[in-house]
Design a protein around this motif. Sequence first.
Motif, PDB file in Angstrom:
ATOM      1  N   ARG A   1      43.712  36.333  33.333  1.00 11.64           N
ATOM      2  CA  ARG A   1      44.261  37.686  33.386  1.00 11.64           C
ATOM      3  C   ARG A   1      44.045  38.419  32.062  1.00 11.64           C
ATOM      4  O   ARG A   1      43.829  39.633  32.031  1.00 11.64           O
ATOM      5  N   ARG A   2      44.093  37.692  30.957  1.00 16.29           N
ATOM      6  CA  ARG A   2      44.055  38.311  29.640  1.00 16.29           C
ATOM      7  C   ARG A   2      42.652  38.408  29.038  1.00 16.29           C
ATOM      8  O   ARG A   2      42.425  39.229  28.154  1.00 16.29           O
ATOM      9  N   HIS A   3      41.714  37.581  29.481  1.00 13.99           N
ATOM     10  CA  HIS A   3      40.437  37.455  28.762  1.00 13.99           C
ATOM     11  C   HIS A   3      39.597  38.719  28.828  1.00 13.99           C
ATOM     12  O   HIS A   3      39.252  39.308  27.784  1.00 13.99           O
ATOM     13  N   ASN A   4      39.209  39.138  29.989  1.00 13.48           N
ATOM     14  CA  ASN A   4      38.455  40.389  30.139  1.00 13.48           C
ATOM     15  C   ASN A   4      38.540  40.862  31.593  1.00 13.48           C
ATOM     16  O   ASN A   4      39.200  40.230  32.426  1.00 13.48           O
ATOM     17  N   ARG A   5      37.883  41.960  31.891  1.00 14.48           N
ATOM     18  CA  ARG A   5      37.991  42.524  33.237  1.00 14.48           C
ATOM     19  C   ARG A   5      37.405  41.608  34.294  1.00 14.48           C
ATOM     20  O   ARG A   5      37.949  41.492  35.394  1.00 14.48           O
ATOM     21  N   ARG A   6      36.284  40.962  33.969  1.00 17.73           N
ATOM     22  CA  ARG A   6      35.658  40.062  34.942  1.00 17.73           C
ATOM     23  C   ARG A   6      36.583  38.903  35.282  1.00 17.73           C
ATOM     24  O   ARG A   6      36.762  38.554  36.450  1.00 17.73           O
ATOM     25  N   SER A   7      37.147  38.271  34.271  1.00 13.83           N
ATOM     26  CA  SER A   7      38.009  37.116  34.525  1.00 13.83           C
ATOM     27  C   SER A   7      39.294  37.544  35.234  1.00 13.83           C
ATOM     28  O   SER A   7      39.804  36.817  36.105  1.00 13.83           O
ATOM     29  N   ALA A   8      39.814  38.718  34.880  1.00 12.67           N
ATOM     30  CA  ALA A   8      41.026  39.207  35.545  1.00 12.67           C
ATOM     31  C   ALA A   8      40.761  39.481  37.021  1.00 12.67           C
ATOM     32  O   ALA A   8      41.591  39.175  37.889  1.00 12.67           O
ATOM     33  N   ALA A   9      39.582  40.049  37.321  1.00 14.07           N
ATOM     34  CA  ALA A   9      39.229  40.290  38.719  1.00 14.07           C
ATOM     35  C   ALA A   9      39.071  38.983  39.477  1.00 14.07           C
ATOM     36  O   ALA A   9      39.474  38.860  40.651  1.00 14.07           O
ATOM     37  N   LEU A  10      38.510  37.970  38.813  1.00 16.29           N
ATOM     38  CA  LEU A  10      38.370  36.659  39.450  1.00 16.29           C
ATOM     39  C   LEU A  10      39.743  36.057  39.739  1.00 16.29           C
ATOM     40  O   LEU A  10      39.972  35.507  40.825  1.00 16.29           O
ATOM     41  N   GLU A  11      40.664  36.179  38.795  1.00 15.35           N
ATOM     42  CA  GLU A  11      42.002  35.624  39.013  1.00 15.35           C
ATOM     43  C   GLU A  11      42.690  36.303  40.189  1.00 15.35           C
ATOM     44  O   GLU A  11      43.382  35.643  40.978  1.00 15.35           O
ATOM     45  N   ARG A  12      42.523  37.601  40.331  1.00 13.12           N
ATOM     46  CA  ARG A  12      43.123  38.306  41.465  1.00 13.12           C
ATOM     47  C   ARG A  12      42.540  37.794  42.780  1.00 13.12           C
ATOM     48  O   ARG A  12      43.262  37.645  43.767  1.00 13.12           O
ATOM     49  N   TRP A  13      41.244  37.531  42.786  1.00 13.68           N
ATOM     50  CA  TRP A  13      40.620  36.992  43.994  1.00 13.68           C
ATOM     51  C   TRP A  13      41.137  35.591  44.295  1.00 13.68           C
ATOM     52  O   TRP A  13      41.441  35.262  45.438  1.00 13.68           O
ATOM     53  N   VAL A  14      41.256  34.765  43.264  1.00 12.68           N
ATOM     54  CA  VAL A  14      41.790  33.403  43.440  1.00 12.68           C
ATOM     55  C   VAL A  14      43.184  33.463  44.049  1.00 12.68           C
ATOM     56  O   VAL A  14      43.500  32.745  45.004  1.00 12.68           O
ATOM     57  N   ALA A  15      44.038  34.323  43.494  1.00 11.24           N
ATOM     58  CA  ALA A  15      45.404  34.443  44.009  1.00 11.24           C
ATOM     59  C   ALA A  15      45.414  34.951  45.444  1.00 11.24           C
ATOM     60  O   ALA A  15      46.225  34.502  46.272  1.00 11.24           O
ATOM     61  N   ALA A  16      44.509  35.862  45.772  1.00 11.40           N
ATOM     62  CA  ALA A  16      44.428  36.376  47.138  1.00 11.40           C
ATOM     63  C   ALA A  16      43.997  35.287  48.106  1.00 11.40           C
ATOM     64  O   ALA A  16      44.514  35.179  49.227  1.00 11.40           O
TER      65      ALA A  16
END
Length: 257
Positions: free
Chosen positions: A125-140
């Motif tokens: 969530r904190r690293h950058n936009r790409r990683s934050a977007a990936l985390e949102r997908w993982v949670a979804a």
Amino acid sequence: MPGRAGRRRLCAPGGPSPPLRAQVAAAHPLGGHGGGAAHRQPGAAARGLSGSGHRAGGPAGHAVVTVQELLPGTVIDRLDHRGLVQALEPNRSQAGRLAGHPDVPAAELFLRQDGPGYCLHEPLRRHNRRSAALERWVAAVGAGHPDRLAGDDAVHMDFHPGNLLATGGSITGVIDWDGAARGDRRFDLVTLRFGLHGGGADPGVARHLDAVLDALPADVLRPAWAHMSLRMADWAIRHFTPSEVEHWLDLAEQRVS
């Protein structure tokens, strides 16, 4: 296994199933599985699996110890097409092996909450936009799937070339079963795909494995891919360089949809 320059394989100190590593015998804290009582590890001769070096497992004070039979061969430095075909055989043999062993816990994916020292969500969530977007997908993905793998297969959880022994061009065994669990054996094929990323395989081997993954049901592939994406990206963020993080994000995003 220790990280190798240029190979981008990550290792972790102790504990079950952090990113990709290999060892022949291991002891790990029970806390890594979130359990209390010690339990025998699935896999290999103890469960009738062919092509494995695992011999037995059991409690030893505060830890679970796995002892593996010494088999001929050395770990694979480069996986070719023949090796990939051979690697798929022990994976198929894991099907249904834990049907009579309800004491073996199912693998937890940590798609909605942090794992025990790995698969952490906040670093993404904190690293950058790409990683934050990936985390949102993982949670979804996690919101639409159970927290644990379904099935009675033995799942290695760290199935990659560094955990395959071979001699004379033939695979002789699979080592490092200390993080194994119950679930769907096809999870290990996703782990293998991450293990091939960035080197260690002949040209076309990753594409061959991608074709195998393309044939998997979405309810198997998506949660497995989400877990491995979280697992590798989180570990890279906390322990390696920004370029390593981008390396794993490049692979993870190939199946984000």
